[in-house]
Enzyme design. Structure first.
Site, mmCIF file in Angstrom:
data_model
loop_
_atom_site.group_PDB
_atom_site.id
_atom_site.type_symbol
_atom_site.label_atom_id
_atom_site.label_comp_id
_atom_site.label_asym_id
_atom_site.label_seq_id
_atom_site.Cartn_x
_atom_site.Cartn_y
_atom_site.Cartn_z
ATOM 1 N N ASP A 102 -8.122 4.049 1.664
ATOM 2 C CA ASP A 102 -7.217 3.971 2.870
ATOM 3 C C ASP A 102 -7.772 4.506 4.011
ATOM 4 O O ASP A 102 -8.044 5.821 4.046
ATOM 5 C CB ASP A 102 -5.946 5.005 2.205
ATOM 6 C CG ASP A 102 -4.521 5.042 2.982
ATOM 7 O OD1 ASP A 102 -4.833 4.650 4.284
ATOM 8 O OD2 ASP A 102 -3.756 5.447 2.606
ATOM 9 N N ASN A 126 2.517 1.362 4.157
ATOM 10 C CA ASN A 126 2.802 0.067 4.789
ATOM 11 C C ASN A 126 2.689 0.303 6.312
ATOM 12 O O ASN A 126 3.240 -0.173 7.206
ATOM 13 C CB ASN A 126 4.284 -0.125 4.434
ATOM 14 C CG ASN A 126 4.384 -1.465 5.125
ATOM 15 O OD1 ASN A 126 5.871 -2.044 5.580
ATOM 16 N ND2 ASN A 126 3.574 -2.618 4.751
ATOM 17 N N CYS A 131 0.741 -1.176 0.028
ATOM 18 C CA CYS A 131 0.135 0.160 -0.050
ATOM 19 C C CYS A 131 0.951 1.360 0.019
ATOM 20 O O CYS A 131 2.179 1.005 -0.101
ATOM 21 C CB CYS A 131 -0.894 -0.031 1.238
ATOM 22 S SG CYS A 131 -0.309 0.356 2.712
ATOM 23 N N CYS A 166 -1.178 0.861 7.226
ATOM 24 C CA CYS A 166 -2.374 0.700 7.586
ATOM 25 C C CYS A 166 -2.899 -0.812 6.945
ATOM 26 O O CYS A 166 -3.146 -1.701 7.442
ATOM 27 C CB CYS A 166 -3.221 1.679 7.388
ATOM 28 S SG CYS A 166 -3.077 3.391 8.169
ATOM 29 N N ARG A 167 -3.093 -0.502 5.429
ATOM 30 C CA ARG A 167 -3.709 -1.499 4.624
ATOM 31 C C ARG A 167 -2.854 -2.805 4.507
ATOM 32 O O ARG A 167 -3.446 -3.832 4.790
ATOM 33 C CB ARG A 167 -4.204 -1.083 3.613
ATOM 34 C CG ARG A 167 -5.303 -0.106 3.467
ATOM 35 C CD ARG A 167 -5.626 0.512 2.323
ATOM 36 N NE ARG A 167 -4.628 1.398 1.849
ATOM 37 C CZ ARG A 167 -4.520 2.226 0.639
ATOM 38 N NH1 ARG A 167 -5.498 1.741 -0.096
ATOM 39 N NH2 ARG A 167 -3.709 2.634 0.439
ATOM 40 N N SER A 168 -1.680 -2.572 3.895
ATOM 41 C CA SER A 168 -0.746 -3.571 3.615
ATOM 42 C C SER A 168 -0.250 -4.515 4.823
ATOM 43 O O SER A 168 -0.355 -5.632 4.926
ATOM 44 C CB SER A 168 0.381 -3.403 2.913
ATOM 45 O OG SER A 168 0.992 -2.361 3.415
#
Length: 153
Positions: free
Chosen positions: A123, A11, A8, A13-15
């Protein structure tokens, strides 16, 4: 061993959420030793930072720890290391191809393209909706795992 890299923007939050949800999923199914799972950022803004509190707290609700994870940046060399490189949104895909210099081996995918409702994962840095992000990441992981396993037959 199947090597998967989730990507993401930062690196934090999402990934990392995808990294730890997917790792938890394969470990609970007794397949942990078959996978090497990591995550990275396309941008350097948060390098070295720990996982965002929102992601950490959401995963903690589900008994998943992110202990020790720090944001790292995607490197050109990662393309040869990983079998699958999974972006959270189209902008990540564009940036990954810029870093790698295209996708000649067809390793780059968008997380929710494996689901029955392909779309970007927003995000949560901006939306602040970590529950929605968790549900979308879970949906992506649950769709991606059977697909990956079907590729190895």
């Amino acid at each position: 061993m199947i090597k998967i890299l989730f990507v993401c923007y930062g690196n934090i939050c999402r990934s990392p959420m995808a990294e730890f949800v997917f790792r938890d999923m394969v470990e609970k199914q007794g397949m942990g030793e078959q996978f090497f799972i990591a995550s990275a950022a396309t941008n350097a803004d948060d390098l070295g930072n720990q996982v965002h509190d929102g992601t950490r707290n959401k995963l903690k609700e589900h008994g998943i720890s992110t202990e020790g994870k720090r944001a790292v940046r995607l490197k050109k060399e990662d393309y040869e290391i990983y079998d699958y490189i999974i972006g959270m949104e189209e902008r990540n895909i564009i940036n990954m191809k810029r870093i790698f210099g295209k996708d000649p081996k067809g390793k780059i995918y968008r997380m929710l393209d494996f689901s029955s409702n392909p779309r970007d994962i927003d995000d949560p840095w901006y939306t602040r909706d970590f529950e929605r992000t968790y549900q979308e990441v879970l949906e992506g992981c649950q769709s991606f795992l059977p697909w990956v396993l079907s590729q190895r037959v």
